[in-house]
Design an enzyme around this catalytic site. Structure first.
Site, PDB file in Angstrom:
ATOM      1  CB  SER A 283     -57.292  19.526  13.010  1.00 37.05           C
ATOM      2  OG  SER A 283     -58.413  19.630  12.847  1.00 37.05           O
ATOM      3  CG  HIS A 334     -56.557  16.420  16.584  1.00 42.98           C
ATOM      4  ND1 HIS A 334     -55.988  17.329  17.527  1.00 42.98           N
ATOM      5  CD2 HIS A 334     -57.206  17.298  15.296  1.00 42.98           C
ATOM      6  CE1 HIS A 334     -56.495  18.425  16.837  1.00 42.98           C
ATOM      7  NE2 HIS A 334     -57.269  18.425  15.775  1.00 42.98           N
TER       8      HIS A 334
END
Length: 359
Positions: A283, A334
């Site tokens: 991610s 992230h």
């Protein structure tokens, strides 16, 4: 061949590095579009119209392009359904005349010859129909390679976890029976979680203690490991959607650089801000690709619709919000990936972009 105008504009945008400009037509009383490609010597403009509106559409396009204050050539694709009568215009334009019923080229000026080749390739694709291997794989090779590595690693890890879990659970049950201790579900769950973490660490998960011991490579290898099916399924789907866009915009080599840097910057921020976590997942790299898309959109903000930038920002914010709303999500990874991808994308596109070649 149906929808020639729509399909041809789409081809110029997706495959030939054109962008669209819109302007208001006083004749049609609505916005109309023209495709433009930046060249070293000026701009190459493509207008698609029909025989009935050829003169007025060409004149309005010509007057609009003059306001862009750049050297230009206006190339007009004229869709005709009958015998076309070639006439000269008072302003210089180049013509590609197409029989829209049969889909064949009636006439072509020299400057429009590249458009003729693009149209014929498009026509061949329309006639072939069905599945095209070349079309399916276009801009997806790098993405498929990354996905394949992730899937292979996931299968290997799950196989090892399954094997170790069977052994350890049986050992626990046997030891409990020998000691007349009741085995609870909580004990089994804790054992399985311990095995999962142990295997992930053995295969290269981000673990600050081991990184401090010199295993720096974990900052990158952790991006190819996943803890569960939903985890890898969501990440690989996102990569499949975003990856080809990055390859089309930046090229395969820059795509790999952006993804690699994003994975590392994601792990680095997690290393400093979330030191106690054992982190895995792609991610961070995927957020990096979104950051690179954002950089491209900002740099080319005058050439693309504002709605694209707005939609991209919404997607990024929503994904960050989801990460903040769910436990066990490494949000620092992230953010680190997003920043790393945005910076790398900006540098590689703004400074090292050499896509100003001829059509």
């Amino acid at each position: 061949m149906k929808n020639i105008k729509e399909e041809f504009y789409k081809t110029l945008l997706n495959r030939e590095d054109f962008y669209m400009k819109q302007y208001y037509s006083n004749y049609h009383k609505e916005d109309v579009y023209i495709a433009i490609k930046e060249l070293r010597e000026g701009i190459y403009c493509v207008l698609i119209t029909d025989e009935a509106n050829e003169n007025i559409d060409s004149l309005e396009a010509f007057e609009y392009i003059k306001t862009l204050d750049k050297p230009f050539s206006l190339n007009v694709m004229i869709l005709s359904s009958k015998g076309y009568i070639y006439t000269e215009h008072v302003h210089p334009i180049n013509k590609l005349i197409i029989n829209k019923d049969r889909g064949n080229v009636i006439a072509c000026d020299e400057s429009c010859f590249p458009l003729k080749q693009i149209f014929e390739k498009l026509l061949e694709g329309q006639l072939e129909g069905g599945f095209s291997k070349e079309k399916f794989l276009k801009y997806k090779i790098i993405t498929f390679c990354i996905i394949a590595i992730n899937i292979v690693m996931f299968i290997v890890i799950k196989t090892v976890i399954h094997y170790k879990t069977n052994i350890e659970v049986n050992n626990l049950i046997n030891a409990a029976n020998a000691s007349s201790i009741k085995v609870s579900q909580n004990m089994i769950d804790n054992l399985i979680n311990g095995i999962n973490n142990s295997v992930l660490v053995n295969f290269g998960a981000k673990d600050n203690i081991l990184i401090n011991q010199g295993q720096i490579w974990r900052l990158f290898t952790c991006a190819f490991l996943h803890s569960g099916f939903i985890h890898i399924a969501c990440n690989m789907y996102s990569l499949y959607i975003i990856g080809p866009q990055i390859e089309q915009i930046y090229g395969a080599r820059k795509y790999l650089i952006i993804y690699t840097v994003s994975c590392i910057t994601a792990s680095l921020l997690s290393y400093f801000m979330n030191p106690d976590s054992i982190s895995v997942g792609a991610s961070g790299g995927i957020f990096g690709l979104m950051g690179a898309l954002l950089s491209f959109a900002v740099i080319e903000r005058n050439k693309i619709r504002k709605k694209y930038i707005s939609s991209l920002m919404q997607i990024i914010v929503i994904n960050l919000f989801i990460g903040l709303s769910i436990s066990n999500i490494d949000n620092f990874a992230h953010i680190g990936g997003l920043v790393g991808g945005a910076l790398t994308g900006y540098i590689s596109y703004k400074i090292f972009n050499n896509n100003m070649g001829k059509l």
